[in-house]
Structures are given as structure tokens and as C-alpha cells.
Design an enzyme around this catalytic site. Sequence first.
Site, mmCIF file in Angstrom:
data_model
loop_
_atom_site.group_PDB
_atom_site.id
_atom_site.type_symbol
_atom_site.label_atom_id
_atom_site.label_comp_id
_atom_site.label_asym_id
_atom_site.label_seq_id
_atom_site.Cartn_x
_atom_site.Cartn_y
_atom_site.Cartn_z
ATOM 1 N N GLU A 1 -0.460 -4.404 11.623
ATOM 2 C CA GLU A 1 0.287 -4.004 10.430
ATOM 3 C C GLU A 1 1.786 -4.135 10.631
ATOM 4 O O GLU A 1 2.520 -4.536 9.726
ATOM 5 C CB GLU A 1 -0.058 -2.561 10.078
ATOM 6 C CG GLU A 1 0.557 -2.076 8.791
ATOM 7 C CD GLU A 1 0.220 -0.617 8.504
ATOM 8 O OE1 GLU A 1 -0.734 -0.376 7.769
ATOM 9 O OE2 GLU A 1 0.910 0.274 9.034
ATOM 10 N N ASP B 1 -4.416 -10.895 -0.272
ATOM 11 C CA ASP B 1 -3.058 -11.426 -0.213
ATOM 12 C C ASP B 1 -2.288 -11.139 -1.501
ATOM 13 O O ASP B 1 -2.772 -11.443 -2.608
ATOM 14 C CB ASP B 1 -3.103 -12.934 0.047
ATOM 15 C CG ASP B 1 -1.739 -13.477 0.427
ATOM 16 O OD1 ASP B 1 -0.977 -12.767 1.109
ATOM 17 O OD2 ASP B 1 -1.443 -14.623 0.027
ATOM 18 N N HIS B 2 -1.114 -10.539 -1.337
ATOM 19 C CA HIS B 2 -0.234 -10.167 -2.457
ATOM 20 C C HIS B 2 -0.885 -9.166 -3.415
ATOM 21 O O HIS B 2 -0.581 -9.152 -4.610
ATOM 22 C CB HIS B 2 0.269 -11.412 -3.207
ATOM 23 C CG HIS B 2 1.318 -12.154 -2.425
ATOM 24 N ND1 HIS B 2 1.020 -12.882 -1.298
ATOM 25 C CD2 HIS B 2 2.651 -12.235 -2.586
ATOM 26 C CE1 HIS B 2 2.125 -13.400 -0.803
ATOM 27 N NE2 HIS B 2 3.141 -13.021 -1.563
ATOM 28 N N CYS C 1 5.157 4.964 5.255
ATOM 29 C CA CYS C 1 3.985 4.505 4.497
ATOM 30 C C CYS C 1 3.675 5.427 3.318
ATOM 31 O O CYS C 1 2.830 5.105 2.482
ATOM 32 C CB CYS C 1 2.772 4.355 5.410
ATOM 33 S SG CYS C 1 2.814 2.812 6.368
ATOM 34 N N HIS D 1 0.837 -1.198 0.000
ATOM 35 C CA HIS D 1 0.000 0.000 0.000
ATOM 36 C C HIS D 1 0.875 1.253 0.000
ATOM 37 O O HIS D 1 2.114 1.181 0.066
ATOM 38 C CB HIS D 1 -0.997 0.008 1.174
ATOM 39 C CG HIS D 1 -0.408 0.387 2.499
ATOM 40 N ND1 HIS D 1 -1.174 0.677 3.606
ATOM 41 C CD2 HIS D 1 0.874 0.535 2.915
ATOM 42 C CE1 HIS D 1 -0.400 0.987 4.621
ATOM 43 N NE2 HIS D 1 0.838 0.905 4.241
ATOM 44 N N HIS E 1 3.389 -4.852 3.772
ATOM 45 C CA HIS E 1 3.290 -5.229 5.185
ATOM 46 C C HIS E 1 2.890 -6.697 5.269
ATOM 47 O O HIS E 1 2.171 -7.209 4.400
ATOM 48 C CB HIS E 1 2.226 -4.400 5.908
ATOM 49 C CG HIS E 1 2.601 -2.969 6.094
ATOM 50 N ND1 HIS E 1 3.550 -2.549 7.006
ATOM 51 C CD2 HIS E 1 2.154 -1.848 5.480
ATOM 52 C CE1 HIS E 1 3.662 -1.230 6.946
ATOM 53 N NE2 HIS E 1 2.840 -0.778 6.022
ATOM 54 N N HIS F 1 5.314 -0.073 -0.750
ATOM 55 C CA HIS F 1 5.975 -0.953 0.224
ATOM 56 C C HIS F 1 4.950 -1.966 0.688
ATOM 57 O O HIS F 1 3.743 -1.796 0.456
ATOM 58 C CB HIS F 1 6.509 -0.161 1.418
ATOM 59 C CG HIS F 1 5.414 0.479 2.205
ATOM 60 N ND1 HIS F 1 4.779 1.618 1.800
ATOM 61 C CD2 HIS F 1 4.795 0.104 3.349
ATOM 62 C CE1 HIS F 1 3.830 1.946 2.662
ATOM 63 N NE2 HIS F 1 3.802 1.033 3.610
HETATM 64 NI NI NI Z 1 2.579 1.096 5.308
#
Ligand code: NI
Length: 134
Positions: free
Chosen positions: A123, A79-80, A33, A14, A41, A39
Site C-alpha cells: 500500500e 483501478d481508479h 487513512c 479508500h 494509494h 485519499h
Molecule cells: Ni490509506
Amino acid sequence: MVYLTRKEHFNAAHKLECKDWSEEKNEQIFGKCANKNWHGHNYDLWVTVKGMPNPETGFVLNTQILSKIIRERITDRLDHKNLNMDLDLGGLQPSTENMTIWIWNELKSHIPAGELHCVKLQETENIFAEYYGE
Ligand code: NI
């Protein structure tokens, strides 16, 4: 009342940013972020259902069923994935807080026994959010 929790996991990318803001302000408010090249998580998700155990099974809700619902409704979809681009959050930031509300809304009418009590999403090692539906 018994509170039954199933833990699941997904990985997703995200970026948190307000497009009207400068790069500097986005970095100041959202920290890492806001990284412009995205990037990821490693998210841990806890879904808690409340109710009384069924007299025959002893279960509030069969965890195999709960796991399947979470997989189909949530983790298979996240997911992914890129939470900004692959998900419709109605223009909201894909923050941990907003994701708990989204997950709650995706699950609440699909719980076949008991009642959805809490969605907890972690997170990072140090940050998690919980949503109780209000
Ligand atoms: Ni983040």
C-alpha cells in the site's frame, strides 16, 4: 516446487473509519487513512502460483494467462475505483490486510495451472500484507 510471481499495479481511493467512533478516535487509530475527504494509494500487487513446470512449455503457468486473469478479476475492477463505495467487502474495512483476502478469494478458483500460493499487496513504501489462504 517452483513459485512463480506476477506483479501488477493499480491505483485506488479508500478511507478507513468506524462510523460509531468520533472523528478524533478514527484519526488516532487510522491516521491519514481516516481522512474524511478520501485519499489514494498506488498499490503494487504480487500474485504467486506454485507448481512444477510443464515439461513442454517449462512454465508453471503461462504468465500471459496469469496476467490476464489478474487484470480481469482484480485490477480492472479496482483501478481508479473507490474501495469503500465501488467494492462489496461485506462491511469490512478496505485495509491492506482485508484486500489481500478479497483478492485471494477472487483468484483462487480461476488459476488454470499450479495452485495459488500467496497474494502480496503493498500500500505504501513501508507497508505491505501477504495472505497464504489461511
Ligand atoms: Ni490509506
